[in-house]
Design a protein around this motif. Structure first.
Motif, short mmCIF file in Angstrom:
data_model
loop_
_atom_site.label_atom_id
_atom_site.label_comp_id
_atom_site.label_asym_id
_atom_site.label_seq_id
_atom_site.Cartn_x
_atom_site.Cartn_y
_atom_site.Cartn_z
N ALA A 1 0.83 -1.21 0.00
CA ALA A 1 0.00 0.00 0.00
C ALA A 1 0.86 1.26 0.00
O ALA A 1 0.52 2.25 -0.67
CB ALA A 1 -0.93 -0.02 1.21
N ILE A 2 1.94 1.26 0.75
CA ILE A 2 2.83 2.43 0.76
C ILE A 2 3.38 2.67 -0.64
O ILE A 2 3.44 3.80 -1.13
CB ILE A 2 3.97 2.22 1.78
N TRP A 3 3.81 1.59 -1.30
CA TRP A 3 4.35 1.71 -2.66
C TRP A 3 3.33 2.33 -3.61
O TRP A 3 3.69 3.12 -4.48
CB TRP A 3 4.75 0.31 -3.16
N LYS A 4 2.06 1.98 -3.43
CA LYS A 4 1.04 2.52 -4.32
C LYS A 4 0.61 3.93 -3.96
O LYS A 4 0.37 4.77 -4.84
CB LYS A 4 -0.19 1.60 -4.32
N GLU A 5 0.49 4.25 -2.67
CA GLU A 5 -0.15 5.49 -2.25
C GLU A 5 0.79 6.68 -2.16
O GLU A 5 0.31 7.81 -2.14
CB GLU A 5 -0.82 5.28 -0.88
#
Length: 304
Positions: free
Chosen positions: A180-184
């Motif tokens: 999620a961090i990578w995407k957001e």
């Protein structure tokens, strides 16, 4: 009739008024025409947004299983939820996901935005790279990270470890947070960059002439001027975090302590056919997010 402009209008550079603009009732007729054009959009919004929301509030007070008529139970659905270990566990999983994912994502986005705010060669391409995951659907991102997080996947090979990222109660939450961090990050990066572009260069130059170093300019000039943007980012981060659904479904199916609120609502409504309880959860989350947003706004206004 063509629009005309008088000599005084041309001298003052004002716009010519439509014919009949000064007549009594002209503004009411204009507003009525505007309302007629807006009615189709308002009708669609009422049918697909307002009505379902009101229906959820209504169903939260009933016991309804999709096959029999609703039965009035009052607040029993809410009483059940507060004593349900599974609901409390899903609420804890959502809180963990919001804090562990969006705290680092917002901080990392701010740091990257400060670095990319300078006009240097290739900065536009780097911004595009960071925004690419945001433009990719959550399902596609989850499938990619499911391959990366396999026992023989790229992450374990890179770290030279044998961590069961997706099949362990200890690591599954962290695995979803990493994806999620990578995407957001890219989403908040763009917002912070837009805010940094509006920071007056005169203030930064004046602070520099007064002897303020980079850290002092950041603390006393840039960050205070970014507070309105920070409010927007924090509110959106909390809302996006509690709306999470796809990564938990694709990566773990909600197992190993990763069943968040939205997944709990889905399973309660469609797997267990308890629409009343699912609606009660939705109402509780609406109230909770409303309160959290209000507290965030008040806290940031006081610190301004």
């Amino acid at each position: 009739m063509a629009l005309t402009r008088t000599a005084p209008d041309r001298a003052r550079g004002t716009r010519a008024r439509p014919p009949g603009a000064g007549r009594p009732g002209w503004r009411r007729r204009r507003d009525a025409i505007g309302l007629v054009f807006a009615l189709p959009a308002l009708a669609l919004f009422a049918a697909f947004a307002i009505y379902p929301m009101l229906r959820v509030f209504q169903l939260s007070l009933y016991d309804y299983n999709l096959t029999s008529p609703p039965v009035w139970v009052g607040l029993d659905n809410f009483r059940f939820l507060f004593g349900d270990d599974r609901f409390l566990a899903s609420l804890g999983a959502s809180l963990f996901y919001v804090v562990i994912t969006y705290g680092p994502a917002v901080l990392l986005a701010l740091v990257l935005a400060l670095g990319l705010n300078n006009r240097m060669r290739g900065s536009a391409f780097v911004r595009l790279l960071y925004f690419a995951p945001v433009a990719t659907s959550w399902v596609a991102v989850s499938v990619i990270w499911r391959l990366v997080l396999q026992p023989e996947g790229l992450l374990n090979q890179t770290l030279n470890t044998d961590i069961p990222w997706l099949t362990s109660s200890t690591w599954a939450k962290w695995a979803i947070a990493i994806a999620a961090i990578w995407k957001e990050v890219g989403f908040f990066l763009i917002i912070f960059l837009a805010g940094l572009q509006n920071v007056p260069k005169d203030l930064l130059e004046a602070a520099s002439l007064d002897g303020a170093g980079a850290l002092r300019r950041l603390r006393y000039v840039t960050l205070p001027l970014l507070k309105p943007i920070t409010v927007v980012v924090l509110v959106m981060a909390v809302i996006r975090g509690f709306q999470s659904f796809s990564p938990q479904v694709v990566l773990t199916g909600g197992s190993f302590g990763t069943e968040v609120i939205n997944l709990f609502v889905y399973k309660t409504a469609f797997a267990s056919a308890r629409m009343g309880r699912a609606s009660a959860v939705a109402v509780l989350m609406f109230v909770l997010l409303l309160m959290v947003t209000f507290v965030q706004l008040r806290a940031l206004r006081r610190s301004a």
